[in-house]
Design a protein around this motif. Sequence first.
Motif, PDB file in Angstrom:
ATOM      1  N   LEU A   4       9.032  -2.671 -37.626  1.00  9.95           N
ATOM      2  CA  LEU A   4       9.568  -3.480 -38.717  1.00  9.95           C
ATOM      3  C   LEU A   4       9.605  -2.590 -39.943  1.00  9.95           C
ATOM      4  N   ASN A   5      10.770  -2.453 -40.555  1.00 12.11           N
ATOM      5  CA  ASN A   5      10.922  -1.550 -41.697  1.00 12.11           C
ATOM      6  C   ASN A   5      10.715  -2.303 -43.003  1.00 12.11           C
ATOM      7  N   ILE A   6       9.823  -1.786 -43.834  1.00  9.36           N
ATOM      8  CA  ILE A   6       9.444  -2.427 -45.083  1.00  9.36           C
ATOM      9  C   ILE A   6       9.736  -1.514 -46.258  1.00  9.36           C
ATOM     10  N   GLY A  28       4.198  -7.247 -31.225  1.00 11.07           N
ATOM     11  CA  GLY A  28       4.522  -5.998 -30.551  1.00 11.07           C
ATOM     12  C   GLY A  28       5.236  -4.998 -31.444  1.00 11.07           C
ATOM     13  N   PHE A  29       5.425  -5.336 -32.728  1.00  9.74           N
ATOM     14  CA  PHE A  29       6.062  -4.446 -33.691  1.00  9.74           C
ATOM     15  C   PHE A  29       4.990  -3.766 -34.540  1.00  9.74           C
ATOM     16  N   ASP A  30       5.188  -2.486 -34.823  1.00  8.72           N
ATOM     17  CA  ASP A  30       4.374  -1.881 -35.865  1.00  8.72           C
ATOM     18  C   ASP A  30       5.138  -1.954 -37.186  1.00  8.72           C
ATOM     19  N   GLY A  48      21.294   1.521 -49.376  1.00  7.22           N
ATOM     20  CA  GLY A  48      21.596   1.349 -47.962  1.00  7.22           C
ATOM     21  C   GLY A  48      20.503   1.753 -46.997  1.00  7.22           C
ATOM     22  N   LEU A  49      19.305   2.091 -47.507  1.00  4.36           N
ATOM     23  CA  LEU A  49      18.219   2.446 -46.595  1.00  4.36           C
ATOM     24  C   LEU A  49      17.874   1.227 -45.743  1.00  4.36           C
ATOM     25  N   PRO A  50      17.829   1.370 -44.430  1.00  7.77           N
ATOM     26  CA  PRO A  50      17.544   0.217 -43.572  1.00  7.77           C
ATOM     27  C   PRO A  50      16.168  -0.378 -43.875  1.00  7.77           C
ATOM     28  N   ALA A  51      16.111  -1.683 -44.030  1.00  9.97           N
ATOM     29  CA  ALA A  51      14.853  -2.387 -44.271  1.00  9.97           C
ATOM     30  C   ALA A  51      15.000  -3.819 -43.791  1.00  9.97           C
ATOM     31  N   ASP A  52      13.921  -4.347 -43.250  1.00 13.21           N
ATOM     32  CA  ASP A  52      13.897  -5.731 -42.789  1.00 13.21           C
ATOM     33  C   ASP A  52      13.253  -6.663 -43.802  1.00 13.21           C
ATOM     34  N   ILE A  53      12.351  -6.130 -44.608  1.00 11.28           N
ATOM     35  CA  ILE A  53      11.565  -6.951 -45.523  1.00 11.28           C
ATOM     36  C   ILE A  53      11.261  -6.154 -46.784  1.00 11.28           C
ATOM     37  N   VAL A  54      11.211  -6.848 -47.899  1.00 11.31           N
ATOM     38  CA  VAL A  54      10.774  -6.220 -49.145  1.00 11.31           C
ATOM     39  C   VAL A  54       9.597  -7.023 -49.694  1.00 11.31           C
ATOM     40  N   ILE A  55       8.700  -6.315 -50.389  1.00  9.79           N
ATOM     41  CA  ILE A  55       7.640  -6.956 -51.167  1.00  9.79           C
ATOM     42  C   ILE A  55       7.648  -6.275 -52.528  1.00  9.79           C
ATOM     43  N   SER A 204      17.407  -6.176 -39.139  1.00 12.43           N
ATOM     44  CA  SER A 204      17.615  -6.151 -37.687  1.00 12.43           C
ATOM     45  C   SER A 204      16.468  -6.849 -36.962  1.00 12.43           C
ATOM     46  N   ALA A 205      15.399  -7.160 -37.687  1.00 11.46           N
ATOM     47  CA  ALA A 205      14.238  -7.842 -37.105  1.00 11.46           C
ATOM     48  C   ALA A 205      13.824  -8.981 -38.037  1.00 11.46           C
ATOM     49  N   ALA A 206      14.772  -9.886 -38.297  1.00  9.92           N
ATOM     50  CA  ALA A 206      14.538 -10.951 -39.277  1.00  9.92           C
ATOM     51  C   ALA A 206      13.404 -11.882 -38.847  1.00  9.92           C
ATOM     52  N   LEU A 207      13.332 -12.217 -37.562  1.00 13.90           N
ATOM     53  CA  LEU A 207      12.281 -13.127 -37.104  1.00 13.90           C
ATOM     54  C   LEU A 207      10.902 -12.515 -37.311  1.00 13.90           C
ATOM     55  N   GLN A 208      10.785 -11.216 -37.024  1.00 13.12           N
ATOM     56  CA  GLN A 208       9.505 -10.538 -37.205  1.00 13.12           C
ATOM     57  C   GLN A 208       9.168 -10.406 -38.696  1.00 13.12           C
TER      58      GLN A 208
END
Length: 233
Positions: A4-6, A28-30, A48-55, A204-208
């Motif tokens: 998971l990309n943060i 199962g994701f790191d 445009g850096l790939p990321a699934d979540i931001v904090i 790409s991993a919205a559920l996670q």
Amino acid sequence: MTSLNILSGGAAQGLVAAIAPAFTAETGFDIAGQFGAVGAMADKLRGGLPADIVILTAALVARLADEGLVSRNSKTDVGLVETALAVRDGDPPVNAIDAASLRDALLASDAIFVPDTKVSTAGIHVAKVLAQLGIAEQVEHRLSVFPNGGTAMRHLAESDARRPIGCTQSTEIISTRGVSLSGSLPPGCELATMYTAAVTTRASAALQAERLIALLTSPDAQETRRRAGFVAA
């Protein structure tokens, strides 16, 4: 293992690290990605850096939602983080009970370790406080500025200065070995910043990502958040 990309402010790095084992065991994701000054992280997402979540700070996440880069419905507050003072382990604590004593402590130090004063939440605030106290020019040559608070605190821990001091967000102080939290900034100089998590619109991993937000903000994680330096609104 899938990641998971943060993209996150450094303020949340310790909390994410504490939650990561439970998240990985369940999904199962790191967790991969970057932690740093919030402005720099937002610009990476915009670039445009790939990321699934931001904090990031609540205000910045709101702007990213307006720009269509994060899902507005996914925004969830994590907690408040105070900007605080730090000293090396073993050094006398700094007791800044008011603006005058903070001014004296800063003038007495021979090295002041801070995060980026242009793009980091705490660094921008430090610059404002120095100007407010009327000592910005006097201490300019003592400032040791680093890309983020975590890096600044690691350098404070290793400093050979006579009387160094640090100022960044409490979470970054707590998570850094070799430095100690020495109290919040005094009334009139204080800053408490709300941090908010959100799923990106290109995830790409919205559920996670949604699951990580749930773990970070759940009632069961209240003590973990407190130990990491987050306080409830």
